[in-house]
Design an enzyme around this catalytic site. Structure first.
Site, mmCIF file in Angstrom:
data_model
loop_
_atom_site.group_PDB
_atom_site.id
_atom_site.type_symbol
_atom_site.label_atom_id
_atom_site.label_comp_id
_atom_site.label_asym_id
_atom_site.label_seq_id
_atom_site.Cartn_x
_atom_site.Cartn_y
_atom_site.Cartn_z
ATOM 1 N N LYS A 12 -14.075 0.529 -4.128
ATOM 2 C CA LYS A 12 -15.198 0.963 -3.270
ATOM 3 C C LYS A 12 -16.251 1.668 -4.107
ATOM 4 O O LYS A 12 -17.451 1.424 -3.953
ATOM 5 C CB LYS A 12 -14.702 1.912 -2.170
ATOM 6 C CG LYS A 12 -13.774 1.256 -1.169
ATOM 7 C CD LYS A 12 -13.377 2.257 -0.090
ATOM 8 C CE LYS A 12 -12.292 1.689 0.792
ATOM 9 N NZ LYS A 12 -11.700 2.680 1.695
ATOM 10 N N HIS A 41 7.356 -26.867 -1.514
ATOM 11 C CA HIS A 41 6.687 -27.959 -2.228
ATOM 12 C C HIS A 41 5.522 -27.444 -3.057
ATOM 13 O O HIS A 41 4.710 -28.219 -3.549
ATOM 14 C CB HIS A 41 6.238 -29.022 -1.222
ATOM 15 C CG HIS A 41 7.411 -29.606 -0.486
ATOM 16 N ND1 HIS A 41 7.986 -30.807 -0.832
ATOM 17 C CD2 HIS A 41 8.164 -29.111 0.536
ATOM 18 C CE1 HIS A 41 9.029 -31.041 -0.040
ATOM 19 N NE2 HIS A 41 9.154 -30.019 0.802
ATOM 20 N N GLU A 90 0.826 -1.205 0.000
ATOM 21 C CA GLU A 90 0.000 0.000 0.000
ATOM 22 C C GLU A 90 0.866 1.264 0.000
ATOM 23 O O GLU A 90 0.437 2.318 -0.458
ATOM 24 C CB GLU A 90 -0.896 -0.010 1.255
ATOM 25 C CG GLU A 90 -2.327 0.365 0.946
ATOM 26 C CD GLU A 90 -3.288 0.075 2.090
ATOM 27 O OE1 GLU A 90 -4.291 -0.613 1.831
ATOM 28 O OE2 GLU A 90 -3.062 0.534 3.215
HETATM 29 O O1 PA5 Z 1 -3.351 1.580 5.910
HETATM 30 C C1 PA5 Z 1 -4.468 2.037 5.759
HETATM 31 O O2 PA5 Z 1 -4.709 3.229 5.921
HETATM 32 C C2 PA5 Z 1 -5.655 1.147 5.399
HETATM 33 O O3 PA5 Z 1 -5.287 -0.161 5.190
HETATM 34 C C3 PA5 Z 1 -6.684 1.170 6.504
HETATM 35 O O4 PA5 Z 1 -6.075 0.759 7.689
HETATM 36 C C4 PA5 Z 1 -7.872 0.263 6.211
HETATM 37 O O5 PA5 Z 1 -8.423 0.605 4.991
HETATM 38 C C5 PA5 Z 1 -8.909 0.390 7.313
HETATM 39 O O6 PA5 Z 1 -9.305 1.714 7.447
HETATM 40 P P1 PA5 Z 1 -10.097 2.231 8.715
HETATM 41 O O7 PA5 Z 1 -9.246 2.032 9.914
HETATM 42 O O8 PA5 Z 1 -10.343 3.670 8.438
HETATM 43 O O9 PA5 Z 1 -11.367 1.422 8.815
#
Ligand code: PA5
Length: 445
Positions: free
Chosen positions: A422, A308, A287
């Site tokens: 989303k 394996h 990310e």
């Molecule tokens: O690293 C990030 O920002 C994302 O992976 C969020 O943690 C994830 O989308 C969850 O978001 P939230 O804590 O707002 O529900």
């Protein structure tokens, strides 16, 4: 403290090429500290371990103790950065067969809100039917669909069983200080809340209550976890020179390998307990770096299991891989292979050897085979798997991620690409406000 060994990279990138990145890496590390780079509003994690004081830990321990009193099972709701840190540390520090234990001192943590599987919910509620339950709901934005759906269901279950008043004692929310639906709901219902600081993004939040509250509830030594992270914060700080700074060296090696066409990094471990550390690491790097058409793809394998299944590709497939091995020096227990009088399996040559020694030789043999096959190898050695070492390891990965994200030329602290699925999902589900997208997207299905 963990050790980083990059000797088996030199056959692919000369040491001089890595050292040549010293100035660049020191600059990026400085940018994290003086907040002068991209995403500078989200750098609260850099000095976070140092700010987790005794009173902070005590308030988390108090909330954990009150959940322990009322529940045998605590449902921890969250996704991405609001899920993987706690899951990773818990799995690393728990017995491999924890789920089979019938007697336990601390509640069992089960996770929800990290998928939208109907069977998962059904089976979860069936499994906890005769258990006393409580919940920790975690969402920084307070609006993420997956945990919001899970919380709606879990809240209803808890309220039906215990009534609204008791439910408020069994639910703790971890969310933004002011904004979001979860914050509003928590205030209205009178839940205890913990705050996720504004300047700490989800995937960097394991040392906030996001990670610490569930872990403390499960009886994990969060003080030792933070102590490890604090020591690594010092070991990778701005003034620590490149040669002694493991985060800068790891970032430099990744950068040099990527610039040479190594596009996939595999995080490998020979201890199954570390498999969710790899999942957490994949989110952190995927990310943070995967944007603007760039980034090393983070993959993981659990070894020797996956030798394996994935071993053939790693040894012999397209040469765009490098491997980082999480190596554990000392396991907690000692198990030895015994002599068998018949020796039908031909394993008497191993008699008297510890299983760990065999695992170690598998690790070293695999490392050499992969290097010979064209896969550069880095090794991160943990003395053992404990809260201190895991805390140090996680902070090390965070720091190196910030540095190597800057080296890549991206903003490591945003995730704009996550919004696209989303939008489509909301359009397909006829969410108000998505009418225009809805018509267009339905035609494409
Ligand atoms: O690293 C990030 O920002 C994302 O992976 C969020 O943690 C994830 O989308 C969850 O978001 P939230 O804590 O707002 O529900």
């Amino acid at each position: 403290m963990i050790q980083l060994d990059i000797e088996k990279v030199y056959g692919f990138v000369p040491e001089s090429e890595i050292t040549a990145l010293k100035g660049e890496m020191e600059r990026y590390n400085r940018m994290l500290h003086d907040r002068s780079g991209a995403g500078s509003d989200f750098l609260g994690w850099v000095n976070l371990p140092g700010t987790v004081t005794e009173p902070v830990l005590e308030s988390i321990e108090r909330a954990a103790a009150s959940l322990r009193e009322v529940a045998d099972v605590v449902i921890v709701i969250g996704i991405g950065g609001s899920y993987l840190g706690a899951k990773a540390v818990l799995t690393a520090l728990s017995d491999n067969f924890d789920m089979l234990r019938t007697e336990r001192e601390n509640p069992l943590l089960v996770f929800a809100g990290h998928n939208i599987s109907e069977d998962y919910f059904r089976e979860l509620f069936a499994a906890v039917q005769d258990r006393r339950i409580a919940a920790i709901v975690i969402s920084k934005s307070g609006t993420t669909t997956e945990p919001a759906i899970a919380f709606r269901l879990v809240k209803k279950e808890i309220e039906q069983r215990y009534g609204k008043e008791d439910a408020a004692r069994r639910i703790v929310a971890v969310t933004d200080q002011k904004r979001g639906a979860l914050k509003t709901l928590a205030t209205r219902e009178g839940y205890r809340t913990f705050v996720i600081p504004d300047d700490v993004g989800g995937r960097f939040s394991v040392f906030t209550p996001v990670g610490l509250l569930p872990l403390a509830t499960a009886g994990i030594d969060i003080a030792a976890l933070i102590w490890g992270a604090k020591d690594m914060e010092k070991a990778t700080a701005e003034g620590v020179p490149f040669e002694q700074n493991p985060a800068m060296i790891y970032a430099a090696v990744r950068t040099a390998l990527y610039r040479q066409g190594k596009k996939i990094e595999i995080l490998a471990s020979y201890e199954p307990k570390l498999r969710y550390i790899a999942e957490w690491w994949k989110q952190l790097y995927g990310e943070s770096e995967g944007k603007d058409g760039k980034g090393i793809f983070p993959a993981s394998v659990s070894l020797t299991t996956d030798l394996h299944s994935m071993g053939q590709y790693i040894q012999d497939g397209e040469r765009i891989l490098f491997e980082t091995v999480l190596s554990v020096d000392q396991p907690e227990y000692s198990v030895t292979v015994e002599t068998d009088p018949d020796d039908l399996d031909g394993l008497n040559f191993l008699a008297g050897k510890r299983i760990h020694q065999i695992n170690r030789m598998a690790e070293l043999g695999t490392m050499l085979a992969h290097v010979d096959g064209g896969v550069p190898n880095l090794r991160i050695e943990l003395e053992k798997i404990d809260a201190y070492q895991i805390g140090a390891l996680l902070y090390f990965f965070e720091k190196a991620c910030g540095i190597s994200g800057y080296a890549l030329g991206v903003n490591p602290f945003d995730q704009p690409g996550v919004e696209d699925y989303k939008k489509n999902m909301f359009a397909l589900l006829d969410k108000p406000g998505f009418e225009k997208e809805s018509q267009a997207i339905k035609k494409r299905i």
